[in-house]
Design a protein around this motif. Structure first.
Motif, mmCIF file in Angstrom:
data_model
loop_
_atom_site.group_PDB
_atom_site.id
_atom_site.type_symbol
_atom_site.label_atom_id
_atom_site.label_comp_id
_atom_site.label_asym_id
_atom_site.label_seq_id
_atom_site.Cartn_x
_atom_site.Cartn_y
_atom_site.Cartn_z
ATOM 1 N N GLN A 56 0.823 -1.208 0.000
ATOM 2 C CA GLN A 56 0.000 0.000 0.000
ATOM 3 C C GLN A 56 0.855 1.255 0.000
ATOM 4 O OE1 GLN A 56 -3.205 0.234 2.730
ATOM 5 N NE2 GLN A 56 -3.580 -1.954 2.739
ATOM 6 N N VAL A 57 2.002 1.197 0.659
ATOM 7 C CA VAL A 57 2.940 2.308 0.658
ATOM 8 C C VAL A 57 4.325 1.767 0.336
ATOM 9 C CG1 VAL A 57 4.073 4.091 2.019
ATOM 10 C CG2 VAL A 57 1.638 3.696 2.299
ATOM 11 N N GLN A 58 4.975 2.419 -0.573
ATOM 12 C CA GLN A 58 6.352 2.059 -0.902
ATOM 13 C C GLN A 58 7.248 3.214 -0.491
ATOM 14 O OE1 GLN A 58 3.867 1.937 -3.593
ATOM 15 N NE2 GLN A 58 3.407 -0.027 -2.636
ATOM 16 N N LEU A 59 8.326 2.876 0.194
ATOM 17 C CA LEU A 59 9.294 3.870 0.648
ATOM 18 C C LEU A 59 10.641 3.518 0.033
ATOM 19 C CD1 LEU A 59 8.329 4.012 4.434
ATOM 20 C CD2 LEU A 59 7.578 5.539 2.621
ATOM 21 N N VAL A 60 11.210 4.468 -0.680
ATOM 22 C CA VAL A 60 12.496 4.237 -1.340
ATOM 23 C C VAL A 60 13.503 5.238 -0.804
ATOM 24 C CG1 VAL A 60 13.724 4.151 -3.525
ATOM 25 C CG2 VAL A 60 11.343 3.370 -3.407
ATOM 26 N N GLU A 61 14.516 4.704 -0.122
ATOM 27 C CA GLU A 61 15.535 5.549 0.491
ATOM 28 C C GLU A 61 16.749 5.676 -0.423
ATOM 29 O OE1 GLU A 61 14.387 3.203 4.557
ATOM 30 O OE2 GLU A 61 15.084 2.445 2.610
ATOM 31 N N SER A 62 17.438 6.771 -0.271
ATOM 32 C CA SER A 62 18.691 6.970 -0.999
ATOM 33 C C SER A 62 19.567 7.937 -0.222
ATOM 34 C CB SER A 62 18.432 7.506 -2.410
ATOM 35 O OG SER A 62 17.773 8.757 -2.350
ATOM 36 N N GLY A 63 20.852 7.942 -0.559
ATOM 37 C CA GLY A 63 21.758 8.925 0.018
ATOM 38 C C GLY A 63 22.749 8.402 1.017
ATOM 39 N N SER A 91 -1.406 4.384 -2.997
ATOM 40 C CA SER A 91 -2.762 4.903 -3.193
ATOM 41 C C SER A 91 -3.273 5.645 -1.967
ATOM 42 C CB SER A 91 -3.707 3.765 -3.540
ATOM 43 O OG SER A 91 -3.714 2.797 -2.495
ATOM 44 N N ILE A 92 -2.711 5.349 -0.803
ATOM 45 C CA ILE A 92 -3.184 5.993 0.416
ATOM 46 C C ILE A 92 -3.005 7.496 0.360
ATOM 47 C CG2 ILE A 92 -1.028 5.763 1.688
ATOM 48 C CD1 ILE A 92 -2.737 5.143 4.189
ATOM 49 N N PHE A 93 -2.021 7.956 -0.385
ATOM 50 C CA PHE A 93 -1.752 9.383 -0.441
ATOM 51 C C PHE A 93 -2.803 10.138 -1.257
ATOM 52 C CE2 PHE A 93 2.012 9.570 1.957
ATOM 53 C CZ PHE A 93 2.716 8.394 1.713
ATOM 54 N N SER A 94 -3.676 9.436 -1.918
ATOM 55 C CA SER A 94 -4.771 10.088 -2.619
ATOM 56 C C SER A 94 -5.969 10.306 -1.694
ATOM 57 C CB SER A 94 -5.200 9.253 -3.828
ATOM 58 O OG SER A 94 -5.731 8.007 -3.400
ATOM 59 N N ARG A 95 -5.871 9.773 -0.471
ATOM 60 C CA ARG A 95 -6.953 9.928 0.497
ATOM 61 C C ARG A 95 -6.626 11.055 1.479
ATOM 62 N NH1 ARG A 95 -6.297 3.673 1.900
ATOM 63 N NH2 ARG A 95 -6.712 2.824 -0.173
ATOM 64 N N ILE A 96 -7.656 11.476 2.199
ATOM 65 C CA ILE A 96 -7.430 12.461 3.250
ATOM 66 C C ILE A 96 -6.797 11.736 4.437
ATOM 67 C CG2 ILE A 96 -8.530 14.026 4.879
ATOM 68 C CD1 ILE A 96 -10.672 14.529 2.738
ATOM 69 N N LEU A 97 -5.663 12.245 4.892
ATOM 70 C CA LEU A 97 -4.932 11.620 5.980
ATOM 71 C C LEU A 97 -5.079 12.459 7.251
ATOM 72 C CD1 LEU A 97 -1.669 10.674 4.046
ATOM 73 C CD2 LEU A 97 -3.564 9.173 4.655
ATOM 74 N N SER A 98 -5.580 11.831 8.299
ATOM 75 C CA SER A 98 -5.682 12.538 9.574
ATOM 76 C C SER A 98 -4.378 12.464 10.363
ATOM 77 C CB SER A 98 -6.830 11.965 10.415
ATOM 78 O OG SER A 98 -6.634 10.570 10.622
ATOM 79 N N ARG A 99 -3.512 11.540 9.953
ATOM 80 C CA ARG A 99 -2.177 11.480 10.533
ATOM 81 C C ARG A 99 -1.183 11.173 9.428
ATOM 82 N NH1 ARG A 99 -2.267 7.515 14.625
ATOM 83 N NH2 ARG A 99 -1.532 5.923 13.179
ATOM 84 N N ASN A 100 -0.138 11.948 9.351
ATOM 85 C CA ASN A 100 0.860 11.786 8.301
ATOM 86 C C ASN A 100 2.203 12.165 8.896
ATOM 87 O OD1 ASN A 100 2.545 11.858 6.083
ATOM 88 N ND2 ASN A 100 1.110 12.951 4.770
ATOM 89 N N ILE A 101 2.823 11.189 9.522
ATOM 90 C CA ILE A 101 4.113 11.407 10.158
ATOM 91 C C ILE A 101 5.150 10.560 9.435
ATOM 92 C CG2 ILE A 101 5.449 11.238 12.291
ATOM 93 C CD1 ILE A 101 2.789 11.343 13.819
ATOM 94 N N MET A 102 6.213 11.189 9.027
ATOM 95 C CA MET A 102 7.316 10.463 8.408
ATOM 96 C C MET A 102 8.563 10.674 9.247
ATOM 97 S SD MET A 102 6.619 10.948 4.336
ATOM 98 C CE MET A 102 7.742 9.601 3.907
ATOM 99 N N GLY A 103 9.433 9.710 9.193
ATOM 100 C CA GLY A 103 10.607 9.837 10.033
ATOM 101 C C GLY A 103 11.732 8.911 9.641
ATOM 102 N N TRP A 104 12.795 9.041 10.382
ATOM 103 C CA TRP A 104 13.987 8.221 10.198
ATOM 104 C C TRP A 104 14.321 7.523 11.511
ATOM 105 C CZ3 TRP A 104 16.141 7.439 5.508
ATOM 106 C CH2 TRP A 104 15.798 8.344 4.490
ATOM 107 N N TYR A 105 14.654 6.268 11.383
ATOM 108 C CA TYR A 105 15.136 5.467 12.498
ATOM 109 C C TYR A 105 16.448 4.843 12.065
ATOM 110 C CZ TYR A 105 10.443 5.905 14.499
ATOM 111 O OH TYR A 105 9.286 6.392 15.023
ATOM 112 N N ARG A 106 17.217 4.360 13.016
ATOM 113 C CA ARG A 106 18.484 3.725 12.655
ATOM 114 C C ARG A 106 18.755 2.526 13.563
ATOM 115 N NH1 ARG A 106 22.706 8.497 14.617
ATOM 116 N NH2 ARG A 106 22.482 8.162 16.878
#
Length: 123
Positions: free
Chosen positions: A1-8, A27-42
């Motif tokens: 449903q969500v693909q995340l492609v990292e680089s760098g 496709s989820i990004f075409s919907r209204i999102l009540s929560r949209n948090i992105m981040g980095w972990y290691r």
């Protein structure tokens, strides 16, 4: 449903800089999102995965104490892309860095991870 492609990721000497990028799609990004948090972990060898930084769609940020003042997280909502500018890198920053998307739409919650990108800081 969500693909995340990292680089760098890559190899850098201590004191140097790197910029990570993570492009999200689905496709989820075409919907209204009540929560949209992105981040980095290691995750360093032999250690648990830990938070590095997160950013909301409204650009509210949160950082681990160990990276405050050195790393900056930002995002481009139009591109569903999140960035991590890493300055003054230290050998202890060596790890696999994972992008995360934590989303909520009318159809439910979704927590997605990228495959990771390796950052190696030499002393």
């Amino acid at each position: 449903q969500v693909q995340l492609v990292e680089s760098g990721g890559g190899l850098v000497q201590a004191g140097g800089s790197l910029r990570l990028s993570c492009a999200a799609s689905g496709s989820i990004f075409s919907r209204i999102l009540s929560r949209n948090i992105m981040g980095w972990y290691r995750q360093a060898p032999g250690k648990q995965r830990e938070l590095v930084a997160t950013i909301t769609s409204g650009s509210n940020t949160n950082y681990a104490d160990s990276v405050k003042g050195r790393f900056t997280i930002s995002r481009d909502n139009a591109k569903n892309t999140v960035y991590l500018q890493m300055n003054k890198l230290k050998p202890e920053d060596t790890a696999v860095y994972y992008c995360n998307a934590n989303l909520r739409s009318t159809t439910g919650n979704l927590d997605a991870w990228g495959h990771g990108t390796l950052v190696t800081v030499s002393s």
